[in-house]
Scaffold this motif. Structure first.
Motif, PDB file in Angstrom:
ATOM      1  N   GLY A 291       0.782  -1.183  -0.041  1.00 22.38           N
ATOM      2  CA  GLY A 291       0.075  -0.048  -0.165  1.00 22.38           C
ATOM      3  C   GLY A 291       0.858   1.262   0.237  1.00 22.38           C
ATOM      4  N   LEU A 292       0.615   2.260  -0.932  1.00 25.29           N
ATOM      5  CA  LEU A 292       1.160   3.458  -1.163  1.00 25.29           C
ATOM      6  C   LEU A 292       0.844   4.283   0.128  1.00 25.29           C
ATOM      7  N   ASP A 293       1.812   5.124   0.687  1.00 25.70           N
ATOM      8  CA  ASP A 293       1.661   6.040   1.822  1.00 25.70           C
ATOM      9  C   ASP A 293       2.526   7.070   1.452  1.00 25.70           C
ATOM     10  N   TYR A 294       2.413   8.051   0.432  1.00 24.40           N
ATOM     11  CA  TYR A 294       3.097   9.072   0.087  1.00 24.40           C
ATOM     12  C   TYR A 294       3.116  10.311   1.026  1.00 24.40           C
ATOM     13  N   GLN A 295       4.257  10.899   1.545  1.00 29.75           N
ATOM     14  CA  GLN A 295       4.081  11.922   2.428  1.00 29.75           C
ATOM     15  C   GLN A 295       5.279  12.868   1.951  1.00 29.75           C
ATOM     16  N   HIS A 296       5.193  14.185   1.677  1.00 29.73           N
ATOM     17  CA  HIS A 296       5.951  14.991   1.320  1.00 29.73           C
ATOM     18  C   HIS A 296       5.657  16.431   1.710  1.00 29.73           C
ATOM     19  N   ARG A 297       6.730  16.936   2.382  1.00 21.65           N
ATOM     20  CA  ARG A 297       6.925  18.476   2.707  1.00 21.65           C
ATOM     21  C   ARG A 297       7.837  19.062   1.987  1.00 21.65           C
ATOM     22  N   TYR A 298       7.470  20.286   1.559  1.00 22.69           N
ATOM     23  CA  TYR A 298       8.580  21.009   0.794  1.00 22.69           C
ATOM     24  C   TYR A 298       8.287  22.555   0.743  1.00 22.69           C
ATOM     25  N   PHE A 299       9.368  23.427   0.568  1.00 21.53           N
ATOM     26  CA  PHE A 299       8.969  24.950   0.068  1.00 21.53           C
ATOM     27  C   PHE A 299      10.053  25.223  -0.941  1.00 21.53           C
ATOM     28  N   ARG A 300       9.603  26.223  -1.676  1.00 21.71           N
ATOM     29  CA  ARG A 300      10.339  26.962  -2.605  1.00 21.71           C
ATOM     30  C   ARG A 300      10.942  28.243  -2.685  1.00 21.71           C
ATOM     31  N   THR A 301      12.060  28.635  -2.928  1.00 22.77           N
ATOM     32  CA  THR A 301      12.297  29.723  -3.126  1.00 22.77           C
ATOM     33  C   THR A 301      12.237  30.297  -4.686  1.00 22.77           C
ATOM     34  N   ALA A 302      13.050  31.406  -5.042  1.00 25.98           N
ATOM     35  CA  ALA A 302      13.062  31.920  -6.587  1.00 25.98           C
ATOM     36  C   ALA A 302      13.805  30.725  -7.279  1.00 25.98           C
ATOM     37  N   ALA A 303      14.846  30.206  -6.765  1.00 26.77           N
ATOM     38  CA  ALA A 303      15.915  29.379  -7.544  1.00 26.77           C
ATOM     39  C   ALA A 303      16.066  28.106  -7.227  1.00 26.77           C
ATOM     40  N   MET A 304      14.979  27.622  -6.164  1.00 29.13           N
ATOM     41  CA  MET A 304      15.349  26.192  -5.705  1.00 29.13           C
ATOM     42  C   MET A 304      14.095  25.802  -4.939  1.00 29.13           C
ATOM     43  N   SER A 305      14.152  24.394  -4.745  1.00 29.76           N
ATOM     44  CA  SER A 305      13.066  23.680  -3.666  1.00 29.76           C
ATOM     45  C   SER A 305      13.664  23.165  -2.974  1.00 29.76           C
ATOM     46  N   PHE A 306      13.173  22.817  -1.690  1.00 31.11           N
ATOM     47  CA  PHE A 306      13.568  21.733  -0.643  1.00 31.11           C
ATOM     48  C   PHE A 306      12.524  20.932  -0.209  1.00 31.11           C
ATOM     49  N   SER A 307      12.623  19.753  -0.383  1.00 32.47           N
ATOM     50  CA  SER A 307      11.738  18.411  -0.051  1.00 32.47           C
ATOM     51  C   SER A 307      12.155  17.659   1.074  1.00 32.47           C
ATOM     52  N   VAL A 308      11.390  16.982   1.779  1.00 33.70           N
ATOM     53  CA  VAL A 308      11.675  15.786   2.618  1.00 33.70           C
ATOM     54  C   VAL A 308      10.233  14.706   2.268  1.00 33.70           C
ATOM     55  N   MET A 309      10.669  13.953   1.749  1.00 36.34           N
ATOM     56  CA  MET A 309       9.540  13.076   1.317  1.00 36.34           C
ATOM     57  C   MET A 309       9.734  11.559   1.332  1.00 36.34           C
ATOM     58  N   ARG A 310       8.611  10.551   1.298  1.00 41.52           N
ATOM     59  CA  ARG A 310       8.747   9.290   1.233  1.00 41.52           C
ATOM     60  C   ARG A 310       7.578   8.682   0.563  1.00 41.52           C
ATOM     61  N   TYR A 311       7.548   7.393   0.036  1.00 41.84           N
ATOM     62  CA  TYR A 311       6.487   6.682  -0.701  1.00 41.84           C
ATOM     63  C   TYR A 311       5.898   5.881   0.252  1.00 41.84           C
ATOM     64  N   GLY A 312       6.642   5.075   1.472  1.00 44.01           N
ATOM     65  CA  GLY A 312       5.847   4.385   2.334  1.00 44.01           C
ATOM     66  C   GLY A 312       5.583   2.875   1.769  1.00 44.01           C
ATOM     67  N   ALA A 313       6.481   2.866   0.282  1.00 42.34           N
ATOM     68  CA  ALA A 313       6.298   1.513  -0.231  1.00 42.34           C
ATOM     69  C   ALA A 313       7.475   1.564  -1.193  1.00 42.34           C
ATOM     70  N   GLY A 314       7.848   0.383  -1.714  1.00 45.02           N
ATOM     71  CA  GLY A 314       8.937   0.107  -2.387  1.00 45.02           C
ATOM     72  C   GLY A 314       8.316   0.417  -3.994  1.00 45.02           C
ATOM     73  N   VAL A 315       9.010   1.748  -4.565  1.00 42.44           N
ATOM     74  CA  VAL A 315       8.553   1.850  -5.924  1.00 42.44           C
ATOM     75  C   VAL A 315       9.783   2.177  -6.821  1.00 42.44           C
ATOM     76  N   ARG A 316       9.370   2.315  -7.980  1.00 43.65           N
ATOM     77  CA  ARG A 316      10.263   2.590  -9.121  1.00 43.65           C
ATOM     78  C   ARG A 316       9.819   3.841  -9.778  1.00 43.65           C
ATOM     79  N   VAL A 317      10.976   4.967  -9.783  1.00 43.31           N
ATOM     80  CA  VAL A 317      10.626   6.057 -10.320  1.00 43.31           C
ATOM     81  C   VAL A 317      11.640   6.419 -11.504  1.00 43.31           C
ATOM     82  N   ALA A 318      11.081   6.730 -12.616  1.00 40.92           N
ATOM     83  CA  ALA A 318      11.626   6.886 -14.045  1.00 40.92           C
ATOM     84  C   ALA A 318      11.402   8.207 -14.395  1.00 40.92           C
ATOM     85  N   PRO A 319      12.259   9.276 -14.117  1.00 41.23           N
ATOM     86  CA  PRO A 319      11.848  10.736 -14.616  1.00 41.23           C
ATOM     87  C   PRO A 319      12.131  10.866 -16.004  1.00 41.23           C
TER      88      PRO A 319
END
Length: 325
Positions: free
Chosen positions: A41-69
């Protein structure tokens, strides 16, 4: 799906695969997302904030996943695992990313990730144009080639550990003081610190040039920078602006301030603004309190501000306010 704001960070949550893919794409880029185990079961949790030039994230999916950007066309992605692991495939290269071993992915680079079910990460997105402008300012001339970083970052010791600690401190500061995100002075300082550290500490195509010694600047350049600071103390000022104004490289600007003032340019600017705070606190014609004056001049971490103020003037800000009588 849940989307809300908490202590300065935007919070995204979902248990639906397609919805999670769309939410993550909104922060980074389009990608394929699939579960390693369809029974999980997926349990995606993601906190982030942005500035003009970048973003900062803390994240997890809570399950094994494959991500292909898709290939990253406009930004660098730095990933700092906090827990678990991620097997990353890029062309014929395979990397294991886990706590103490971060990774950097560059624009135009295709890769895939295989997150373990317990994997969580800090992810920093930095826009290519912003960091390449900053690199050009450091060198004092246009870049001779596109910027590219060594893909592995050792965060167990040395400069890699220092950079990760910087990112963690920024995240803590924003969580504790959400107003930092609303102040362009602080955002500019965040971005300068993050980009300079990455360029100087992490191996890249400009490392040899950045390590070359620079000539010592004459004091007249310092005067130009100092005069500009004093005339624009209430506006966002960056090291890049000062380097462009004085016609020197960013490294030379740093060296100049260290040699003749004993501090960095941004530290010198901070001290000028602190002088303005003291001037306001001593002004008997103005009604105010310490917090209002401090935040007006870009000081949001009030505990740190009060300690610096006491070291500089030998008394607390509140003592100054009472003493004006």
């Amino acid at each position: 799906m849940q989307r809300n704001h908490l202590t300065g960070l935007e919070v995204l949550q979902s248990k639906d695969l397609d919805e999670t893919r769309a939410l993550v794409a909104g922060v980074f880029c389009d990608h394929r997302l699939s579960l390693s185990d369809r029974k999980s079961g997926l349990d995606y949790q993601h906190r982030y904030f942005r500035t003009a030039a970048m973003s900062f994230s803390v994240m997890r999916y809570g399950a094994g996943v494959r991500v292909a950007p898709q290939a990253l066309d406009s930004f660098f992605l730095i990933q700092l695992p906090l827990k678990g692991g991620d097997h990353i495939e890029s062309g014929k290269t395979s990397l294991l990313s886990q706590p103490g071993r971060g990774t950097i992915h560059c624009p135009d680079e295709s890769f895939s990730m295989n997150w373990s079910a317990d994997c969580s990460k800090i992810a920093v997105r930095i826009e290519r144009d912003a960091i390449e402008r900053h690199a050009a300012a450091l060198l004092g001339r246009p870049l001779p080639q596109r910027l590219h970083f060594t893909p592995e970052m050792d965060t167990r010791k040395g400069s890699g550990l220092a950079w990760e600690r910087t990112i963690r401190q920024l995240l803590r500061s924003v969580q504790q003081t959400p107003e930092l995100l609303d102040h362009p002075l602080m955002q500019a300082q965040f971005e300068q610190l993050v980009m300079s550290g990455l360029l100087i500490w992490q191996g890249n195509t400009l490392s040899n040039r950045l390590a070359q010694p620079t000539a010592i600047v004459q004091p007249r350049h310092l005067k130009l920078a100092e005069d500009y600071m004093r005339a624009h103390l209430d506006a966002p000022i960056t090291n890049e602006q000062l380097a462009a104004l004085t016609g020197i490289s960013l490294r030379t600007l740093y060296n100049s301030f260290q040699k003749f003032r004993g501090v960095s340019p941004m530290r010198y600017l901070r001290e000028l603004r602190m002088d303005k705070v003291r001037e306001a606190l001593l002004d008997t014609n103005r009604a105010h309190n310490v917090t209002t004056v401090a935040t007006q001049w870009g000081f949001f971490e009030l505990g740190r501000f009060a300690a610096e103020y006491r070291r500089r003037y030998g008394e607390s800000p509140s003592d100054t306010l009472r003493r004006r009588g």
